[in-house]
Scaffold this motif. Structure first.
Motif, PDB file in Angstrom:
ATOM      1  N   ASN A 191       0.668  -1.164  -0.023  1.00 39.62           N
ATOM      2  CA  ASN A 191      -0.165  -0.053   0.095  1.00 39.62           C
ATOM      3  C   ASN A 191       0.813   1.114  -0.084  1.00 39.62           C
ATOM      4  OD1 ASN A 191      -2.089  -1.726   0.133  1.00 39.62           O
ATOM      5  ND2 ASN A 191      -2.348  -1.517   2.422  1.00 39.62           N
ATOM      6  N   SER A 192       0.200   2.359  -0.533  1.00 42.72           N
ATOM      7  CA  SER A 192       1.004   3.678  -0.622  1.00 42.72           C
ATOM      8  C   SER A 192      -0.071   4.596  -1.025  1.00 42.72           C
ATOM      9  CB  SER A 192       1.968   3.690  -1.460  1.00 42.72           C
ATOM     10  OG  SER A 192       2.583   4.887  -1.835  1.00 42.72           O
ATOM     11  N   THR A 193       0.102   6.007  -0.366  1.00 42.23           N
ATOM     12  CA  THR A 193      -0.672   7.024  -0.679  1.00 42.23           C
ATOM     13  C   THR A 193       0.542   8.018  -1.296  1.00 42.23           C
ATOM     14  OG1 THR A 193      -2.331   6.901   0.811  1.00 42.23           O
ATOM     15  CG2 THR A 193      -1.964   8.951   0.172  1.00 42.23           C
TER      16      THR A 193
ATOM     17  N   ILE B 286       8.912   0.530  -8.405  1.00 43.60           N
ATOM     18  CA  ILE B 286       8.391  -0.412  -7.600  1.00 43.60           C
ATOM     19  C   ILE B 286       8.496  -0.432  -6.322  1.00 43.60           C
ATOM     20  CG2 ILE B 286      10.744  -1.682  -8.016  1.00 43.60           C
ATOM     21  CD1 ILE B 286       9.166  -4.251  -7.756  1.00 43.60           C
ATOM     22  N   ARG B 287       7.322  -0.686  -5.379  1.00 42.29           N
ATOM     23  CA  ARG B 287       7.356  -1.035  -4.121  1.00 42.29           C
ATOM     24  C   ARG B 287       7.079  -2.511  -3.697  1.00 42.29           C
ATOM     25  NH1 ARG B 287       4.609   2.652   0.451  1.00 42.29           N
ATOM     26  NH2 ARG B 287       6.326   3.746   0.183  1.00 42.29           N
ATOM     27  N   HIS B 288       7.833  -3.273  -3.027  1.00 44.44           N
ATOM     28  CA  HIS B 288       7.609  -4.389  -2.658  1.00 44.44           C
ATOM     29  C   HIS B 288       7.910  -5.155  -1.373  1.00 44.44           C
ATOM     30  CE1 HIS B 288       8.065  -9.045  -3.332  1.00 44.44           C
ATOM     31  NE2 HIS B 288       7.662  -8.704  -4.622  1.00 44.44           N
TER      32      HIS B 288
ATOM     33  N   PRO C 244       8.036  10.633   8.013  1.00 46.24           N
ATOM     34  CA  PRO C 244       7.823  10.209   6.481  1.00 46.24           C
ATOM     35  C   PRO C 244       6.089   9.900   6.213  1.00 46.24           C
ATOM     36  CG  PRO C 244       8.503   8.346   7.861  1.00 46.24           C
ATOM     37  CD  PRO C 244       8.559   9.525   8.669  1.00 46.24           C
ATOM     38  N   GLY C 245       5.265   9.841   7.243  1.00 41.86           N
ATOM     39  CA  GLY C 245       3.967   9.434   7.122  1.00 41.86           C
ATOM     40  C   GLY C 245       3.766   7.977   6.483  1.00 41.86           C
ATOM     41  N   PRO C 246       2.688   7.373   6.773  1.00 43.85           N
ATOM     42  CA  PRO C 246       1.462   7.907   7.582  1.00 43.85           C
ATOM     43  C   PRO C 246       1.897   8.124   8.941  1.00 43.85           C
ATOM     44  CG  PRO C 246       0.935   5.711   6.910  1.00 43.85           C
ATOM     45  CD  PRO C 246       2.403   6.116   6.213  1.00 43.85           C
TER      46      PRO C 246
HETATM   47  N1   CP Z   1       6.158   7.633   3.197  1.00 51.01           N
HETATM   48  C1   CP Z   1       5.761   6.862   2.432  1.00 51.01           C
HETATM   49  O1   CP Z   1       6.355   5.968   1.914  1.00 51.01           O
HETATM   50  O2   CP Z   1       4.298   7.201   2.626  1.00 51.01           O
HETATM   51  P1   CP Z   1       3.321   6.033   1.692  1.00 51.01           P
HETATM   52  O3   CP Z   1       3.154   4.795   2.321  1.00 51.01           O
HETATM   53  O4   CP Z   1       1.825   6.646   1.943  1.00 51.01           O
HETATM   54  O5   CP Z   1       3.800   5.925   0.298  1.00 51.01           O
END
Ligand code: CP
Length: 312
Positions: free
Chosen positions: A55-57, A107-109, A263-265
């Motif tokens: 997941n990511s925003t 890519i995010r994994h 860095p959030g969230p």
């Molecule tokens: N900081 C960061 O990677 O946020 P997300 O997970 O919302 O992408």
């Protein structure tokens, strides 16, 4: 100056000169973002694909907006809605994207090293948008950009990173990057969430938040990464908040003008109190904006490798 590699996989393998060049390019991108018409032609004819297995925003959206602001064709695939869910391998998925003419794959994994495997098997440039507990280089670059913007330098600044260091790819990338850029990095967190041997990375390691905060120019809070904890939780979220949560009282240990970052969230009331998230020293919202500028810079630099073209 060009980036050495076709890919951006981590700050461990990047030189201080390359990091400085990306941050300098991001300054120009920030001007473009602040202009009335955000559209530039710099990525016309280029295709940027975001491939997210987690997941990511912020990261996903900022890459998509960065691509669109620079006139690229942008598309997203999430693992759950693609043929990955039917068992397709990462390499086969990557090759499929490559054969459609992608110039950059973001890519995010959940597995550390997945972007590196992909990069070895595709012609497109690969950007690591977070791999397991390993690195999140674009987050660290936007963090460094934000500090630079506010403090004018990274050299000799005291940066305290607080919390779940063990599971944090953000902490790892920031440590690699900030140490290379001459900052003095301290970390503090529960002993169970501190990676063995981390002191060998040229940083100070503390067991209390107060020690790490003394005279800090920048304080970074980290989310407790519950999704990466396999065993019974220790500390509990309540203990984490009690011993390593940053509230306005603890913030007083840092310099009066210390920046508060995350860095959030953010989980308000756990790693940062709500008052601290919204205080005047907090630059969490600026981090989000700067994420777009830094990602624009990276896309620009990777797609211009070897073309000899300069910005402006
Ligand atoms: N900081 C960061 O990677 O946020 P997300 O997970 O919302 O992408």
């Amino acid at each position: 100056m060009i980036l050495k590699s076709k890919d951006v996989l981590g700050l461990k393998d990047m030189t201080a000169e390359e990091i400085g060049y990306i941050l300098e390019t991001a300054k120009t991108m920030k001007y473009i973002l602040a202009s009335k018409n955000k559209k530039t032609p710099h990525l016309q004819g280029k295709s940027i694909i975001t491939l997210f297995y987690e997941n990511s925003t912020r990261t996903r959206l900022s890459f998509e907006l960065a691509s669109k602001y620079m006139s690229a064709s942008a598309a997203n695939i999430s693992a759950s809605g693609s043929s990955v869910a039917k068992g397709e391998s990462l390499i086969d998925t990557g090759k499929t994207i490559d054969m459609m003419g992608a110039d950059v794959i973001v890519i995010r994994h959940s597995m550390s090293g997945a972007p590196h495997l992909l990069a070895q098997n595709v012609n497109a440039s690969v950007i690591n948008a977070g791999d397991g507990m390993n690195e999140h280089p674009t987050q660290a670059l936007l963090d460094m950009f934000t500090i630079l913007e506010k403090k004018g330098t990274l050299k000799n600044l005291k940066i305290a990173i607080i919390g779940d260091i063990y599971h944090s790819r953000v902490a790892r990338s920031n440590i690699w990057g900030l140490v290379k850029m001459g900052a003095e990095v301290s970390v503090a967190g529960p002993a169970t969430l501190m990676p063995p041997g981390i002191e060998n990375l040229g940083i100070r390691v503390y067991s209390t938040i107060q020690e790490a905060l003394i005279d800090a120019d920048v304080v970074m809070g980290l989310r407790i990464q519950l999704e990466r904890q396999k065993k019974a939780l220790f500390p509990t979220v309540r203990e984490y908040a009690r011993f390593f949560g940053l509230d306005d009282k603890r913030l007083k240990f840092a310099k009066e003008d210390a920046l508060v970052m995350h860095p959030g969230p953010v989980n308000r009331g756990v790693e940062l109190s709500s008052k601290v998230v919204d205080c005047d020293q907090s630059v969490i919202n600026e981090q989000v904006t700067n994420g777009v500028a830094v990602r624009m810079a990276l896309l620009y630099l990777l797609t211009r490798r070897g073309s000899g073209e300069n910005l402006n």
